[in-house]
Enzyme design. Structure first.
Site, short mmCIF file in Angstrom:
data_model
loop_
_atom_site.label_atom_id
_atom_site.label_comp_id
_atom_site.label_asym_id
_atom_site.label_seq_id
_atom_site.Cartn_x
_atom_site.Cartn_y
_atom_site.Cartn_z
N ASP A 1 -58.89 -82.57 -18.40
CA ASP A 1 -59.23 -81.47 -16.65
C ASP A 1 -58.48 -80.13 -17.97
OD1 ASP A 1 -56.24 -82.09 -15.93
OD2 ASP A 1 -56.42 -81.54 -14.09
N ARG A 2 -57.50 -80.15 -18.54
CA ARG A 2 -56.79 -79.09 -19.34
C ARG A 2 -57.72 -79.60 -20.34
NH1 ARG A 2 -50.84 -79.04 -18.31
NH2 ARG A 2 -50.17 -79.45 -16.48
N LYS B 1 -60.01 -77.82 -12.75
CA LYS B 1 -60.20 -77.58 -14.45
C LYS B 1 -61.31 -78.43 -14.69
CE LYS B 1 -55.36 -78.55 -15.26
NZ LYS B 1 -54.66 -78.57 -13.71
N ARG C 1 -47.13 -87.00 -7.42
CA ARG C 1 -46.64 -87.64 -8.47
C ARG C 1 -45.20 -88.40 -9.05
NH1 ARG C 1 -49.16 -83.48 -12.39
NH2 ARG C 1 -50.81 -83.68 -11.68
N LYS D 1 -54.04 -87.84 -5.94
CA LYS D 1 -54.47 -86.52 -5.22
C LYS D 1 -55.23 -86.78 -3.87
CE LYS D 1 -56.48 -83.75 -8.77
NZ LYS D 1 -56.54 -82.85 -9.03
N ASP E 1 -56.18 -86.91 -17.39
CA ASP E 1 -57.16 -86.80 -16.40
C ASP E 1 -58.51 -86.14 -17.40
OD1 ASP E 1 -56.16 -85.31 -16.74
OD2 ASP E 1 -56.29 -85.13 -14.19
N SER F 1 -51.36 -73.62 -18.34
CA SER F 1 -51.04 -74.59 -18.25
C SER F 1 -52.15 -74.73 -19.21
CB SER F 1 -50.95 -74.99 -17.18
OG SER F 1 -51.62 -75.03 -16.28
N GLU G 1 -55.26 -70.56 -16.20
CA GLU G 1 -54.53 -71.34 -15.88
C GLU G 1 -53.56 -71.05 -17.10
OE1 GLU G 1 -52.46 -72.92 -12.39
OE2 GLU G 1 -54.20 -74.40 -13.25
N ASP H 1 -56.63 -83.41 -21.91
CA ASP H 1 -55.41 -84.21 -21.54
C ASP H 1 -55.40 -85.57 -20.54
OD1 ASP H 1 -56.45 -83.33 -19.14
OD2 ASP H 1 -54.34 -83.24 -17.85
N SER I 1 -51.93 -86.80 -14.54
CA SER I 1 -51.98 -85.51 -15.47
C SER I 1 -51.93 -86.08 -17.08
CB SER I 1 -51.72 -84.07 -15.05
OG SER I 1 -53.14 -83.45 -15.69
N HIS I 2 -51.17 -84.84 -16.84
CA HIS I 2 -50.86 -85.18 -18.91
C HIS I 2 -49.14 -86.09 -18.69
CE1 HIS I 2 -49.07 -81.89 -16.04
NE2 HIS I 2 -47.80 -81.61 -16.94
N ARG J 1 -39.63 -73.44 -16.10
CA ARG J 1 -40.45 -72.62 -17.30
C ARG J 1 -40.51 -70.89 -16.71
NH1 ARG J 1 -43.31 -77.42 -17.54
NH2 ARG J 1 -44.88 -78.13 -16.00
N THR K 1 -47.59 -79.77 -7.06
CA THR K 1 -48.14 -78.65 -7.38
C THR K 1 -49.74 -79.62 -7.44
OG1 THR K 1 -46.73 -78.12 -9.06
CG2 THR K 1 -49.23 -77.20 -9.42
C1 G16 Z 1 -51.31 -78.73 -12.17
C2 G16 Z 1 -52.18 -78.43 -11.96
C3 G16 Z 1 -51.97 -76.96 -12.64
C4 G16 Z 1 -51.01 -76.00 -12.52
C5 G16 Z 1 -50.21 -77.46 -13.42
C6 G16 Z 1 -49.53 -76.38 -14.05
O1 G16 Z 1 -51.95 -79.16 -13.72
O2 G16 Z 1 -53.50 -78.45 -11.23
O3 G16 Z 1 -53.02 -75.93 -11.46
O4 G16 Z 1 -50.95 -75.00 -13.41
O5 G16 Z 1 -50.60 -78.64 -12.92
O6 G16 Z 1 -47.88 -77.38 -12.85
P1 G16 Z 1 -46.43 -76.78 -12.80
O7 G16 Z 1 -46.17 -75.59 -13.62
O8 G16 Z 1 -46.05 -77.04 -11.65
O9 G16 Z 1 -45.77 -77.79 -13.20
P2 G16 Z 1 -52.48 -80.67 -13.81
O10 G16 Z 1 -53.03 -80.95 -14.98
O11 G16 Z 1 -50.61 -81.33 -14.49
O12 G16 Z 1 -53.36 -81.44 -13.21
#
Ligand code: G16
Length: 542
Positions: A280-281, A375, A21, A125, A278, A364, A362, A276, A112-113, A495, A17
């Protein structure tokens, strides 16, 4: 000295996504990261002599890969690399730096998270020149390249000092170390009414921000405490640590439970937020209330005109498909177009570039706008603060008034983590097979109105993305969505997104689990979650 190193491809270097990772142990294999980085460079056309932005969330292995990337960028003909001091750049800050300095693109090091540390996760990325995540055609090309790669290029040079601001050279390439915070903080100051927020805080409004020992610590300290005058203890866990203090830097009820306890406890502050790994959340809380990310998007869109940057209104709103339809009601009321995209911020890029939307979000925990192409956690916090400063109402009052105007989309996401990959694939495949026959099926009091496998055709470049989640829509407007996460690193994560719409005049004050109880049961019946995963409850509810 330029070195060419012969390699054999590593299987599985497929961006998910949001980038590649994997466990740190995977990235630590000799040549592993190099192969992926070379694959990125190999698919870029016209990058010679151009500028690359480089930074990450500071997690374990960040500094090592910064050095590797610098030496490879020099060997691959980049003219300049702009690096955040210490190898640090939050994801939204990196997006801004790419745009501000007209860079060709950027490499962001983050999972990220996901947790960090020697036994946890790392990620790489690539972002394109608009500052946003590479679109699918580029990530697909990178993946294809990783499968045939047979060498990479690297400069045989000593590590650079990345902790001093200034400019040095690496071979023929300039390396510019910048303050990772200043450009971003200036951007925020240009978007929002800092004087009004300062006055709000000076008047006794109390706020708390949990940086979760991740990258936003220095950004939040500069913006909230230094520029907006919040007290020195406003930012919690503000020192970035390579292992995030042993926690998941994932702002939700489970991993940010200290913040939740505080906001629901006695003497809670007026406003609480977290970001989170990085940056962005975001999550937003008021005293005694958690605003779901889907609701936050809708409330921000409905009130954005109160902030200077959005005073003339929005062009449109976009949300990912599993995000609740709360924002749709706002778009309808404001006469704005609403776009429904697959999960992944990369799908918003074309809409933002084309000026079709101003605000995106989103479920998320991601919201953002056209100010960058990622984001942006602190952006959402500051827009909320700007709105609170303008309205002089509490978060709970703003939420209540919103629901009374638009109705309420009760919403939750249930995550089943680390389940067997084959079982997860089997669950989705079985459901997909039954899609044509689901309409009309009765589950308890619910009747399936329609069911499909979400596909998205980008309205700007006409690219088609299929299999983006199973949607089961019920008569009356309730909905279940099921999909597999594309960001995990061990097993599969299922999910399950649950949503019920309560119209204006209905019961707007229910507890979310009560409002969703029949949908939770229906999800299990229709998708056979218990029998196929062996789990009788989710690991995380957000
Ligand atoms: C990433 C993406 C988001 C997505 C999220 C969850 O966030 O940038 O657009 O909504 O993953 O994705 P999944 O449901 O496939 O785990 P982040 O904050 O992890 O970069």
């Amino acid at each position: 000295m330029l070195k060419t190193v012969a390699v054999t491809p590593f299987p599985g270097q497929k961006p998910g996504t949001s980038g590649l990772r994997k466990k740190v142990a995977v990235f630590r294999q000799s040549h592993y990261a190099e192969c992926f980085i070379q694959a990125i460079f190999d698919v870029l056309e016209g990058a010679a002599g151009q500028t690359l932005v480089l930074g990450g969330d500071g997690r374990f292995w960040n500094r090592e890969i910064v050095q590797t990337t610098l030496k490879m960028a020099a060997a691959n003909g980049f003219g300049r690399v702009i690096v955040g001091r210490g190898g640090i750049l939050s994801t939204p800050a990196a997006s801004h730096v790419i745009r501000k300095y007209g860079a060709f693109g950027g490499i962001i090091l983050s999972a990220s998270h996901n947790p960090g540390g020697p036994d946890e996760d790392f990620g790489i990325k690539y972002n394109i020149g608009n500052g946003g995540p590479a679109p699918e055609r580029i990530t697909d090309a990178i993946h294809a390249r990783t499968e045939v790669i047979d060498h990479y290029r690297i400069l045989d040079a000593a590590d650079l000092d990345i902790d001093q601001i200034g400019e040095t050279r690496l071979g023929d390439m300039a390396v510019q170390i910048i303050d990772p915070v200043a450009d971003y903080a200036d951007l925020m100051e240009s978007l929002f009414d800092f004087a009004a927020i300062r006055a709000l805080i000076a008047g006794g409004f109390r706020l708390t921000f949990d940086a979760m020992h991740a990258v936003t610590g220095p950004y939040a300290t500069e913006i909230l405490e230094r520029r907006l005058g919040a007290p020195a203890d406003t930012v919690l866990n503000g020192t970035p640590l390579p292992d995030f203090g042993g926690h998941h830097p994932d702002p939700n009820m489970v991993h940010a439970h200290e913040l939740f306890d505080r906001m629901f406890g006695p003497d809670a502050p007026d406003f609480g937020a977290a970001s989170d790994g990085d940056g962005d959340r975001n999550i937003i809380l008021g005293r005694g209330i958690f605003v779901t990310p889907s609701d936050s998007l809708a409330m921000l869109a409905a009130n954005a005109h109160l902030a200077p940057a959005y005073a003339t209104g929005l062009a449109g709103i976009a949300r990912s498909m599993p995000t609740s339809a709360a924002a749709d009601r706002v778009a309808e009321a404001l006469g704005l177009p609403l776009y429904e995209t697959p999960t992944g911020w990369k799908y918003f890029g074309n809409l933002l570039d084309a000026g079709r939307v101003t605000i995106c979000g989103e479920e998320s925990a991601g919201t953002g706008s056209d100010h960058v192409r990622e984001k942006d956690g602190l952006w959402a916090v500051l827009l909320w603060l700007n709105i609170l400063a303008a309205r002089r109402e509490s978060v709970a009052e703003i939420a209540r008034a919103h629901w009374e105007r638009f109705g309420r989309n009760y919403y939750a996401r249930h995550d089943y983590e680390g389940i067997d990959g084959a079982a997860a694939d089997g669950l989705i495949a079985a459901l997909r097979d039954r899609l044509p026959t689901l309409a009309g099926t009765r589950v308890g009091d619910l009747v399936v109105a329609a069911a499909d496998d979400f596909a998205y055709q980008d309205p700007v470049d006409a690219s088609l993305s299929r299999h983006q989640g199973i949607r089961i829509l019920f008569e009356g407007g309730s909905r279940i969505v099921l999909r597999l996460s594309g960001t995990g690193t061990s097993g599969a994560t299922l999910r399950v997104y649950l949503e019920r719409y309560e119209p204006v005049g209905g019961d707007l004050g229910r507890a979310t689990p009560d409002a969703l109880v029949d949908l939770i049961a229906a999800a299990d019946t229709l998708a056979e979650i218990r029998s196929r995963t062996g789990r009788d409850q989710p690991d995380v509810i957000t």
